[in-house]
Motif scaffolding. Structure first.
Motif, mmCIF file in Angstrom:
data_model
loop_
_atom_site.group_PDB
_atom_site.id
_atom_site.type_symbol
_atom_site.label_atom_id
_atom_site.label_comp_id
_atom_site.label_asym_id
_atom_site.label_seq_id
_atom_site.Cartn_x
_atom_site.Cartn_y
_atom_site.Cartn_z
ATOM 1 N N TYR A 387 42.047 42.964 35.097
ATOM 2 C CA TYR A 387 41.191 42.267 36.063
ATOM 3 C C TYR A 387 41.369 40.775 35.835
ATOM 4 N N PRO A 388 41.813 40.026 36.857
ATOM 5 C CA PRO A 388 42.106 38.600 36.661
ATOM 6 C C PRO A 388 40.842 37.751 36.633
ATOM 7 N N LEU A 389 40.697 36.943 35.585
ATOM 8 C CA LEU A 389 39.604 35.985 35.477
ATOM 9 C C LEU A 389 40.144 34.586 35.749
ATOM 10 N N SER A 390 39.292 33.727 36.273
ATOM 11 C CA SER A 390 39.714 32.366 36.585
ATOM 12 C C SER A 390 38.495 31.474 36.671
ATOM 13 N N ALA A 391 38.743 30.169 36.695
ATOM 14 C CA ALA A 391 37.647 29.225 36.847
ATOM 15 C C ALA A 391 36.961 29.412 38.192
ATOM 16 N N TRP A 393 36.636 32.214 39.871
ATOM 17 C CA TRP A 393 35.795 33.415 39.763
ATOM 18 C C TRP A 393 34.492 33.093 39.030
ATOM 19 N N LEU A 394 34.609 32.370 37.908
ATOM 20 C CA LEU A 394 33.420 32.021 37.148
ATOM 21 C C LEU A 394 32.499 31.123 37.968
ATOM 22 N N ARG A 395 33.104 30.229 38.731
ATOM 23 C CA ARG A 395 32.305 29.315 39.550
ATOM 24 C C ARG A 395 31.402 30.083 40.511
ATOM 25 N N GLU A 396 31.940 31.137 41.097
ATOM 26 C CA GLU A 396 31.141 31.933 42.026
ATOM 27 C C GLU A 396 30.024 32.685 41.304
ATOM 28 N N GLN A 397 30.315 33.215 40.110
ATOM 29 C CA GLN A 397 29.280 33.937 39.357
ATOM 30 C C GLN A 397 28.161 32.991 38.914
ATOM 31 N N VAL A 398 28.536 31.787 38.486
ATOM 32 C CA VAL A 398 27.525 30.803 38.087
ATOM 33 C C VAL A 398 26.689 30.381 39.289
ATOM 34 N N CYS A 434 38.070 32.792 31.211
ATOM 35 C CA CYS A 434 38.257 32.204 32.542
ATOM 36 C C CYS A 434 39.053 30.909 32.445
ATOM 37 N N GLN A 435 38.827 30.160 31.387
ATOM 38 C CA GLN A 435 39.574 28.916 31.191
ATOM 39 C C GLN A 435 41.058 29.202 30.973
ATOM 40 N N LEU A 436 41.358 30.354 30.354
ATOM 41 C CA LEU A 436 42.743 30.737 30.081
ATOM 42 C C LEU A 436 43.369 31.509 31.234
ATOM 43 N N HIS A 437 42.577 31.853 32.261
ATOM 44 C CA HIS A 437 43.041 32.659 33.399
ATOM 45 C C HIS A 437 43.624 33.985 32.900
ATOM 46 N N THR A 438 42.833 34.669 32.090
ATOM 47 C CA THR A 438 43.287 35.911 31.464
ATOM 48 C C THR A 438 43.117 37.099 32.397
ATOM 49 N N VAL A 440 42.258 40.591 32.076
ATOM 50 C CA VAL A 440 41.678 41.358 30.975
ATOM 51 C C VAL A 440 41.903 42.866 31.172
ATOM 52 N N PRO A 441 42.405 43.550 30.138
ATOM 53 C CA PRO A 441 42.556 45.012 30.192
ATOM 54 C C PRO A 441 41.273 45.698 29.706
ATOM 55 N N LEU A 442 40.197 45.555 30.456
ATOM 56 C CA LEU A 442 38.887 46.008 29.997
ATOM 57 C C LEU A 442 38.849 47.513 29.764
ATOM 58 N N ARG A 443 39.386 48.283 30.694
ATOM 59 C CA ARG A 443 39.340 49.739 30.543
ATOM 60 C C ARG A 443 40.080 50.194 29.294
#
Length: 459
Positions: A387-391, A393-398, A434-438, A440-443
């Motif tokens: 699942y791709p994280l990014s700044a 994406w975080l901006r919208e959650q915040v 999110c800062q690293l744009h990771t 994530v292999p959460l599952r």
């Protein structure tokens, strides 16, 4: 670099000028409170002055940018001078500014992020006095070499590079004189602010959560406890092919000596690193944070770029274990129960689970449809390979979380105090990833480290 919270311990000239002459934080409650109170007062003054500038024809956008930049610089000056737990809050703000719109975030990115790399340094005489107090008058006999220049700065101490008497390269972490009293004063101020949190989150019983946070920050003043934490992590990750935790060499009073880790700070790589390398390091950070409870029975509570290093062989180096806390024994039951409802996409089961585990006050209404919608990213991350994280994406959650309208569903929720360390680790870790744009292999990590919980949740 090791046992610290900054990139090469850079001490910014602005912060150095703002510091008291001995480099120690002001400890009086009135003095510290006055420094903090000056920030909003100065901000209000700048706003009034801005009205005059607009009246004489200045571009309103330029005036607003100037106000934000000056306020951010003032906030940085005060937080870096006070250190203590307000500096810890500043570090978290320095990460979460990723969630602000770019035009609003830039001044805070430049000012607050420097808290990771800056703090007024103790002068050599003060360092020597602390070493004599805690290691004894003949402390120099313990070292073959000792560098008086600070190699790194932490919120309540600073780190010096040295060579132990057996030749081992070590990091010597020395607490700032007066830090304990200063942080305790900050915690009292945080407790007095509890009614403000209650007003913002009327559905939450904020007092026990604030008390839990205060207890956690207070524990970070205990270097003996930190040494125990670090030994536990070092043992748990001793044979790990991807993660390095240095050994504790000695701990006496307010001095902690650990092996030196020779690595490149993540805070530097974020600026210069390539996308593939940053993504790989992000996955290793996620794996470290995620696996720590299963392997060390502890939560790593202080994830931010200053505490992670890329080692020369590509492994992830981790430093600073003061914020670690025992893993809540009941959390896996909570995760499997709520996780099953999220995976099944069943709002009714989700509400029942949240009420059962204390995330909603008894008899309080809950807009469960909105809660389920907000948790859809978690569902997507659990079902997808990555699942791709990014700044962005975080901006919208915040934006969603900080909406001050009464309809914000977060105002209907509360949180069990025992989960406070997990929330702190989650927020800090999420901001770093999110800062690293990771991606994530959460599952995969869930099923690897918590197979029974994953199976119960339907993964």
């Amino acid at each position: 670099m090791a046992a610290g919270e900054s990139d090469e311990g850079r001490v910014m000239p602005f912060a150095r000028r703002a510091a008291p002459r001995d480099g120690n934080p002001p400890t009086g409650r009135v003095v510290r409170g006055a420094r903090l109170a000056a920030v909003p007062v100065a901000y209000a003054g700048r706003r009034i002055a801005g009205l005059g500038k607009r009246a004489v024809g200045r571009d309103p956008a330029d005036v607003d940018r100037d106000i934000r930049a000056r306020t951010a610089e003032h906030l940085f000056q005060v937080l870096s001078e006070l250190k203590g737990c307000v500096a810890k809050l500043g570090q978290l703000l320095g990460l979460l500014e990723l969630g602000l719109a770019p035009d609003l975030a830039e001044p805070y990115r430049q000012a607050l992020a420097r808290l990771h790399d800056s703090a007024p340094a103790m002068l050599p005489g003060a360092v020597h006095a602390e070493l004599a107090t805690h290691l004894g008058p003949h402390w120099r006999s313990l070292f073959l070499e000792f560098d008086d220049r600070a190699a790194a700065a932490a919120s309540v101490g600073q780190v010096h590079r040295a060579r132990w008497h057996d030749g081992t390269q070590v990091a010597v972490k020395v607490m700032y004189p007066g830090s304990r009293h200063a942080v305790l004063a900050d915690l009292q101020a945080l407790r007095r602010a509890t009614p403000l949190f209650t007003a913002l989150l009327p559905g939450a019983d904020t007092r026990p959560v604030v008390e839990a946070l205060c207890a956690e920050i207070g524990d970070e003043l205990d270097y003996a406890r930190e040494a125990v934490n670090q030994r536990a992590f070092a043992a748990a990750f001793a044979e790990d092919p991807d993660v390095v935790v240095s050994r504790v060499i000695a701990q006496r009073g307010d001095v902690l000596v650990t092996e030196w880790l020779e690595g490149a700070p993540l805070s530097r790589l974020i600026i210069r690193g390539n996308a593939g390398e940053l993504d790989r390091l992000g996955v290793l950070i996620m794996r470290f944070l995620f696996s720590a409870p299963a392997r060390a029975a502890m939560v790593y509570g202080d994830p931010h770029p200053g505490n992670f290093l890329r080692m020369p062989d590509g492994r992830l180096g981790v430093v600073d274990f003061g914020a670690c806390t025992p893993w809540p024994a009941t959390f896996l039951d909570v995760a499997s129960d709520i996780g099953a409802a999220v995976i099944a996409d069943s709002p009714a089961d989700l509400e029942a689970a949240m009420r059962r585990h204390g995330f909603v006050a008894p008899a309080r209404d809950l807009d469960i449809a909105t809660v389920a919608a907000r948790l859809q990213p978690v569902r997507e991350a659990l079902l997808a390979p990555t699942y791709p994280l990014s700044a962005a994406w975080l901006r919208e959650q915040v934006r969603l979380a900080t909406d001050l309208r009464l309809s914000n569903v977060l105002r209907q929720l509360t949180m069990p105090p025992s989960h406070t360390p997990i929330l702190r680790s989650f927020l800090g870790g999420l901001a770093v990833l999110c800062q690293l744009h990771t991606a994530v292999p959460l599952r995969a990590e869930c099923t690897r480290w918590y197979p029974e919980t994953a199976a119960a949740a339907g993964l």
